[in-house]
Write a protein that holds these residues in place. Structure first.
Motif, PDB file in Angstrom:
ATOM      1  N   TRP A 135       6.694  -8.702  -3.085  1.00  0.00           N
ATOM      2  CA  TRP A 135       5.995  -7.392  -3.162  1.00  0.00           C
ATOM      3  C   TRP A 135       7.225  -6.141  -2.779  1.00  0.00           C
ATOM      4  O   TRP A 135       8.412  -6.614  -2.080  1.00  0.00           O
ATOM      5  N   ASP A 136       7.186  -5.496  -3.507  1.00  0.00           N
ATOM      6  CA  ASP A 136       8.004  -4.212  -3.048  1.00  0.00           C
ATOM      7  C   ASP A 136       7.521  -2.728  -1.756  1.00  0.00           C
ATOM      8  O   ASP A 136       6.241  -2.662  -2.511  1.00  0.00           O
ATOM      9  N   VAL A 137       8.434  -2.296  -0.678  1.00  0.00           N
ATOM     10  CA  VAL A 137       7.602  -1.244  -0.570  1.00  0.00           C
ATOM     11  C   VAL A 137       8.757  -0.158  -0.945  1.00  0.00           C
ATOM     12  O   VAL A 137       9.625  -0.340  -1.522  1.00  0.00           O
ATOM     13  N   LYS A 138       7.083   1.463  -1.011  1.00  0.00           N
ATOM     14  CA  LYS A 138       7.730   2.237  -1.647  1.00  0.00           C
ATOM     15  C   LYS A 138       6.822   2.987  -0.755  1.00  0.00           C
ATOM     16  O   LYS A 138       6.277   3.145  -0.029  1.00  0.00           O
ATOM     17  N   SER A 139       8.076   4.379  -0.388  1.00  0.00           N
ATOM     18  CA  SER A 139       7.230   5.396  -0.051  1.00  0.00           C
ATOM     19  C   SER A 139       7.098   6.325  -1.547  1.00  0.00           C
ATOM     20  O   SER A 139       7.760   6.591  -2.793  1.00  0.00           O
ATOM     21  N   ALA A 140       5.943   7.256  -0.818  1.00  0.00           N
ATOM     22  CA  ALA A 140       5.365   7.695  -2.450  1.00  0.00           C
ATOM     23  C   ALA A 140       4.795   9.431  -1.830  1.00  0.00           C
ATOM     24  O   ALA A 140       4.426   9.706  -0.589  1.00  0.00           O
ATOM     25  N   SER A 141       4.919  10.078  -2.298  1.00  0.00           N
ATOM     26  CA  SER A 141       3.982  11.556  -2.614  1.00  0.00           C
ATOM     27  C   SER A 141       3.044  11.734  -2.797  1.00  0.00           C
ATOM     28  O   SER A 141       2.462  11.138  -2.740  1.00  0.00           O
ATOM     29  N   GLU A 142       2.633  12.891  -1.409  1.00  0.00           N
ATOM     30  CA  GLU A 142       1.224  13.447  -1.704  1.00  0.00           C
ATOM     31  C   GLU A 142       0.202  12.698  -3.104  1.00  0.00           C
ATOM     32  O   GLU A 142      -0.576  11.956  -3.289  1.00  0.00           O
ATOM     33  N   TRP A 143       1.054  14.200  -4.119  1.00  0.00           N
ATOM     34  CA  TRP A 143       0.401  13.334  -5.653  1.00  0.00           C
ATOM     35  C   TRP A 143       0.882  11.692  -6.441  1.00  0.00           C
ATOM     36  O   TRP A 143      -0.610  11.514  -6.875  1.00  0.00           O
ATOM     37  N   ALA A 144       1.522  11.030  -6.584  1.00  0.00           N
ATOM     38  CA  ALA A 144       1.901   9.972  -6.179  1.00  0.00           C
ATOM     39  C   ALA A 144       0.729   9.049  -5.921  1.00  0.00           C
ATOM     40  O   ALA A 144       0.400   7.545  -6.679  1.00  0.00           O
ATOM     41  N   PHE A 145       0.910   8.985  -4.232  1.00  0.00           N
ATOM     42  CA  PHE A 145       0.104   8.473  -4.410  1.00  0.00           C
ATOM     43  C   PHE A 145      -1.782   8.185  -4.314  1.00  0.00           C
ATOM     44  O   PHE A 145      -2.218   7.286  -5.208  1.00  0.00           O
ATOM     45  N   LYS A 146      -2.032   9.622  -4.655  1.00  0.00           N
ATOM     46  CA  LYS A 146      -3.510   9.871  -5.069  1.00  0.00           C
ATOM     47  C   LYS A 146      -3.498   8.945  -7.050  1.00  0.00           C
ATOM     48  O   LYS A 146      -4.499   8.693  -6.789  1.00  0.00           O
ATOM     49  N   PHE A 181       4.903 -11.669  -8.620  1.00  0.00           N
ATOM     50  CA  PHE A 181       4.738 -10.331  -8.571  1.00  0.00           C
ATOM     51  C   PHE A 181       3.949  -9.749  -7.762  1.00  0.00           C
ATOM     52  O   PHE A 181       2.663  -9.989  -8.526  1.00  0.00           O
ATOM     53  N   GLY A 182       3.214  -9.442  -6.661  1.00  0.00           N
ATOM     54  CA  GLY A 182       2.528  -9.034  -5.693  1.00  0.00           C
ATOM     55  C   GLY A 182       1.936  -7.345  -6.192  1.00  0.00           C
ATOM     56  O   GLY A 182       0.852  -7.344  -6.469  1.00  0.00           O
ATOM     57  N   GLY A 183       2.491  -6.978  -6.340  1.00  0.00           N
ATOM     58  CA  GLY A 183       2.640  -5.473  -6.347  1.00  0.00           C
ATOM     59  C   GLY A 183       3.651  -4.211  -5.513  1.00  0.00           C
ATOM     60  O   GLY A 183       4.823  -5.159  -5.125  1.00  0.00           O
ATOM     61  N   TRP A 184       2.684  -3.470  -5.088  1.00  0.00           N
ATOM     62  CA  TRP A 184       3.986  -2.563  -4.094  1.00  0.00           C
ATOM     63  C   TRP A 184       3.431  -2.350  -2.319  1.00  0.00           C
ATOM     64  O   TRP A 184       1.872  -1.899  -2.357  1.00  0.00           O
ATOM     65  N   ILE A 185       3.738  -2.242  -1.541  1.00  0.00           N
ATOM     66  CA  ILE A 185       3.078  -1.794  -0.641  1.00  0.00           C
ATOM     67  C   ILE A 185       3.596  -0.315  -0.493  1.00  0.00           C
ATOM     68  O   ILE A 185       5.036   0.347  -0.311  1.00  0.00           O
ATOM     69  N   VAL A 186       2.687   0.737  -0.347  1.00  0.00           N
ATOM     70  CA  VAL A 186       2.822   1.910  -0.580  1.00  0.00           C
ATOM     71  C   VAL A 186       2.474   2.657   0.446  1.00  0.00           C
ATOM     72  O   VAL A 186       1.626   2.914   0.783  1.00  0.00           O
ATOM     73  N   VAL A 187       3.164   3.361   0.983  1.00  0.00           N
ATOM     74  CA  VAL A 187       3.078   4.639   2.090  1.00  0.00           C
ATOM     75  C   VAL A 187       3.251   5.782   1.713  1.00  0.00           C
ATOM     76  O   VAL A 187       4.360   6.832   1.159  1.00  0.00           O
ATOM     77  N   ASN A 188       2.142   6.837   2.272  1.00  0.00           N
ATOM     78  CA  ASN A 188       1.932   8.270   1.953  1.00  0.00           C
ATOM     79  C   ASN A 188       2.948   8.466   2.442  1.00  0.00           C
ATOM     80  O   ASN A 188       2.422   8.845   4.119  1.00  0.00           O
ATOM     81  N   LYS A 189       4.048   9.000   2.260  1.00  0.00           N
ATOM     82  CA  LYS A 189       4.998   9.850   2.790  1.00  0.00           C
ATOM     83  C   LYS A 189       4.184  11.296   3.961  1.00  0.00           C
ATOM     84  O   LYS A 189       4.791  12.164   4.702  1.00  0.00           O
ATOM     85  N   SER A 190       3.305  11.779   3.643  1.00  0.00           N
ATOM     86  CA  SER A 190       2.610  13.474   4.273  1.00  0.00           C
ATOM     87  C   SER A 190       1.986  13.536   4.903  1.00  0.00           C
ATOM     88  O   SER A 190       1.341  13.356   6.358  1.00  0.00           O
ATOM     89  N   SER A 191       0.666  12.028   4.385  1.00  0.00           N
ATOM     90  CA  SER A 191      -1.019  11.887   5.128  1.00  0.00           C
ATOM     91  C   SER A 191       0.367   9.806   6.342  1.00  0.00           C
ATOM     92  O   SER A 191      -1.270  10.340   6.940  1.00  0.00           O
ATOM     93  N   GLY A 192       0.172   9.497   5.828  1.00  0.00           N
ATOM     94  CA  GLY A 192       1.002   8.204   6.645  1.00  0.00           C
ATOM     95  C   GLY A 192       0.175   7.663   6.113  1.00  0.00           C
ATOM     96  O   GLY A 192      -0.498   6.083   6.563  1.00  0.00           O
TER      97      GLY A 192
END
Length: 296
Positions: A135-146, A181-192
């Motif tokens: 798994w890969d950890v990513k932080s994302a903008s509001e737009w990219a997360f949604k 490959f499992g995928g991505w663990i994603v954190v929305n930088k704006s909302s958490g």
């Protein structure tokens, strides 16, 4: 997904003051933050072929290899630091939530085109079925997360527009470890908010294609005298009047080039200007290759 529920449940308890983090876990987190600051603020520029960057546009990698200086915006420093720190926080929370972490920050290597390519994967997790995945950890903008990672997004959406090579990176880590490959663990930088964006279980064909492409890229990067040819062309700027497509006479940079740190090398005469065809109150700015008409 059970692991996501574990993480969310732990975070909910933390907001109520119902958890306690051990001093040793806090020290481990502090050490990771220290390493991140050292990496980002004391950078030593040296080109190498890495799994994390091999999926980026090949033109960028060739210019990097030639020693061309990448022109980064000043706020890139915060983006990179935020990304590292978000990853460290995420791993701390997952450990405290008793997610089954098999390995973290694991160095890996893979031979491609006769060359040893290295990388450092984020996490190997064991799921509720006992299956280990990368798994890969990513932080994302509001737009990219949604719109990229969740909603109508996901693995296939990321494949369609992947300028940072995230999909290739995941499959290279998987191939190097012999794991899916499992995928991505994603954190929305704006909302958490959090999401676990899964790669498909049936991924053998994808992995085969990405490995083939990776081999091709490594060969090109190892070529002692690679001829650099700008691979992208500017596009005519257009707008519609009663259904008819009309050209302004201007040409705009491809989206991938407008975001590139080597833009000035390939597009030395480019200009950042208000988007001529925009009718928005807050007019966005875009990069023009040819700017003949500055207003409609």
């Amino acid at each position: 997904m059970l692991n996501l529920l574990k993480i969310q449940d732990y975070m909910q308890k933390a907001t109520r003051g119902e958890v306690t983090v051990s001093p040793s876990a806090i020290m481990d987190f502090a050490k990771e933050c220290e390493e991140s600051v050292e990496k980002q603020l004391n950078k030593k520029r040296k080109f190498s072929i890495r799994m994390s960057g091999l999926g980026r546009p090949l033109c960028q990698q060739l210019l990097d290899r030639q020693g061309i200086q990448e022109d980064m915006d000043y706020n890139a420093l915060f983006r990179f630091l935020f990304g590292d720190l978000v990853e460290s926080v995420m791993v701390l929370i997952m450990e405290q939530a008793e997610v089954d972490i098999v390995a973290k920050q694991k160095p890996v290597k893979l031979t491609l085109a006769g060359h040893e390519v290295t990388g450092t994967l984020d996490l190997i997790l064991r799921d509720e079925m006992g299956i280990e995945k990368v798994w890969d950890v990513k932080s994302a903008s509001e737009w990219a997360f949604k719109f990229k990672y969740t909603g109508y997004g996901g693995y296939d959406k990321i494949k369609e527009d992947d300028p940072f090579g995230y999909v290739m990176q995941g499959h290279l880590y998987g191939e190097a470890t012999g794991l899916p490959f499992g995928g991505w663990i994603v954190v929305n930088k704006s909302s958490g908010e959090l999401a676990m964006v899964e790669a498909p279980d049936w991924q053998a064909e994808d992995r085969k294609e990405y490995l083939k492409d990776a081999e091709r890229r490594v060969k090109r990067l190892l070529d002692p005298d690679p001829k650099f040819v700008k691979p992208f062309k500017s596009e005519f700027e257009t707008y519609k009047v009663k259904g008819e497509v009309i050209r302004t006479g201007n040409k705009i940079l491809p989206k991938i080039c407008s975001m590139c740190g080597y833009r000035s090398h390939c597009w030395s005469k480019s200009q950042l200007h208000d988007k001529v065809t925009s009718k928005a109150k807050a007019t966005p700015k875009i990069w023009y290759d040819v700017l003949k008409k500055k207003a409609l």
